[in-house]
Design a protein around this motif. Structure first.
Motif, PDB file in Angstrom:
ATOM      1  N   MET A   7       0.837  -1.166   0.000  1.00 59.67           N
ATOM      2  CA  MET A   7       0.000   0.000   0.000  1.00 59.67           C
ATOM      3  C   MET A   7       0.892   1.242   0.000  1.00 59.67           C
ATOM      4  O   MET A   7       1.878   1.302   0.693  1.00 59.67           O
ATOM      5  N   LEU A   8       0.519   2.212  -0.766  1.00 59.60           N
ATOM      6  CA  LEU A   8       1.277   3.451  -0.826  1.00 59.60           C
ATOM      7  C   LEU A   8       0.703   4.451   0.168  1.00 59.60           C
ATOM      8  O   LEU A   8      -0.502   4.601   0.287  1.00 59.60           O
ATOM      9  N   TYR A   9       1.578   5.111   0.858  1.00 58.11           N
ATOM     10  CA  TYR A   9       1.157   6.148   1.795  1.00 58.11           C
ATOM     11  C   TYR A   9       1.574   7.495   1.244  1.00 58.11           C
ATOM     12  O   TYR A   9       2.704   7.678   0.819  1.00 58.11           O
ATOM     13  N   ARG A  10       0.688   8.422   1.270  1.00 59.76           N
ATOM     14  CA  ARG A  10       0.968   9.745   0.732  1.00 59.76           C
ATOM     15  C   ARG A  10       0.987  10.762   1.872  1.00 59.76           C
ATOM     16  O   ARG A  10       0.218  10.656   2.822  1.00 59.76           O
ATOM     17  N   VAL A  11       1.836  11.734   1.722  1.00 59.64           N
ATOM     18  CA  VAL A  11       1.891  12.812   2.696  1.00 59.64           C
ATOM     19  C   VAL A  11       0.838  13.838   2.329  1.00 59.64           C
ATOM     20  O   VAL A  11       0.710  14.226   1.173  1.00 59.64           O
ATOM     21  N   ARG A  62     -12.049   6.634  -9.769  1.00 62.06           N
ATOM     22  CA  ARG A  62     -13.003   5.535  -9.967  1.00 62.06           C
ATOM     23  C   ARG A  62     -12.286   4.240 -10.299  1.00 62.06           C
ATOM     24  O   ARG A  62     -12.576   3.186  -9.729  1.00 62.06           O
ATOM     25  N   SER A  63     -11.306   4.321 -11.211  1.00 63.69           N
ATOM     26  CA  SER A  63     -10.591   3.093 -11.585  1.00 63.69           C
ATOM     27  C   SER A  63      -9.757   2.573 -10.419  1.00 63.69           C
ATOM     28  O   SER A  63      -9.594   1.363 -10.252  1.00 63.69           O
ATOM     29  N   GLU A  64      -9.249   3.466  -9.576  1.00 63.68           N
ATOM     30  CA  GLU A  64      -8.505   3.028  -8.394  1.00 63.68           C
ATOM     31  C   GLU A  64      -9.422   2.281  -7.431  1.00 63.68           C
ATOM     32  O   GLU A  64      -9.042   1.231  -6.894  1.00 63.68           O
ATOM     33  N   SER A  65     -10.619   2.790  -7.207  1.00 67.82           N
ATOM     34  CA  SER A  65     -11.530   2.108  -6.281  1.00 67.82           C
ATOM     35  C   SER A  65     -11.970   0.759  -6.845  1.00 67.82           C
ATOM     36  O   SER A  65     -12.106  -0.215  -6.099  1.00 67.82           O
ATOM     37  N   ILE A  66     -12.144   0.668  -8.158  1.00 68.83           N
ATOM     38  CA  ILE A  66     -12.484  -0.616  -8.786  1.00 68.83           C
ATOM     39  C   ILE A  66     -11.332  -1.597  -8.623  1.00 68.83           C
ATOM     40  O   ILE A  66     -11.541  -2.766  -8.291  1.00 68.83           O
ATOM     41  N   ALA A  67     -10.104  -1.122  -8.812  1.00 72.13           N
ATOM     42  CA  ALA A  67      -8.940  -1.996  -8.659  1.00 72.13           C
ATOM     43  C   ALA A  67      -8.784  -2.462  -7.215  1.00 72.13           C
ATOM     44  O   ALA A  67      -8.435  -3.629  -6.964  1.00 72.13           O
ATOM     45  N   ARG A  68      -9.035  -1.585  -6.260  1.00 70.52           N
ATOM     46  CA  ARG A  68      -8.954  -1.978  -4.849  1.00 70.52           C
ATOM     47  C   ARG A  68     -10.000  -3.046  -4.527  1.00 70.52           C
ATOM     48  O   ARG A  68      -9.726  -4.010  -3.810  1.00 70.52           O
ATOM     49  N   GLU A  99     -11.363  -5.174  -6.602  1.00 74.75           N
ATOM     50  CA  GLU A  99     -10.957  -6.413  -7.268  1.00 74.75           C
ATOM     51  C   GLU A  99      -9.826  -7.092  -6.508  1.00 74.75           C
ATOM     52  O   GLU A  99      -9.821  -8.317  -6.342  1.00 74.75           O
ATOM     53  N   ALA A 100      -8.867  -6.323  -6.027  1.00 79.54           N
ATOM     54  CA  ALA A 100      -7.758  -6.895  -5.254  1.00 79.54           C
ATOM     55  C   ALA A 100      -8.270  -7.533  -3.967  1.00 79.54           C
ATOM     56  O   ALA A 100      -7.811  -8.624  -3.581  1.00 79.54           O
TER      57      ALA A 100
END
Length: 93
Positions: free
Chosen positions: A1-5, A47-53, A55-56
Motif C-alpha cells: 500500500m502506498l502512503y501519501r503525505v 473511480r478506476s482506483e476504487s475498482i482496482a482496490r 478487485e484486489a
C-alpha cells in the motif's frame, strides 16, 4: 500500500479553484476549461482506483478461502511423505 503525505486533491477542489485577474494575464476561459478537463481525468482515475482496490480485495478473499480449503490436503501430504521416509532401522547410532 502506498502512503501519501498530506491530503489528496479532489476533483471538486480543482473545479472550485479560482485565479486572480491581472493585466496581460492568462485567458480565464482556457484556464477553467483546462481545470475541468483535469477534474474529469481525476474523477476517472479515482473511480478506476476504487475498482482496482475492490478487485484486489476480492482476489485476496478468494485466495484465503482456497488456502483454508487446501491446508488439510497439504498437511496430509506432508505426513504421508514423512511416514514414507521413516524406516525402523534408521537412527543416529
Amino acid at each position: 500500500m502506498l502512503y501519501r503525505v498530506g491530503q489528496r486533491i479532489r476533483s471538486y477542489q480543482v473545479r472550485a479553484k479560482t485565479f486572480g485577474r491581472r493585466w496581460r494575464g492568462l485567458d480565464p476561459d482556457e484556464v477553467y476549461a483546462y481545470l475541468r478537463q483535469v477534474a474529469d481525468e481525476l474523477d476517472r482515475v479515482l473511480r478506476s482506483e476504487s475498482i482496482a482496490r475492490a478487485e484486489a480485495e476480492r482476489i485476496r478473499q478468494g485466495l484465503r478461502q482456497w488456502q483454508s480449503r487446501h491446508t488439510p490436503c497439504y498437511r496430509a501430504e506432508q505426513e504421508r511423505r514423512a511416514a514414507a521416509t521413516r524406516t525402523p532401522n534408521r537412527g543416529p547410532w
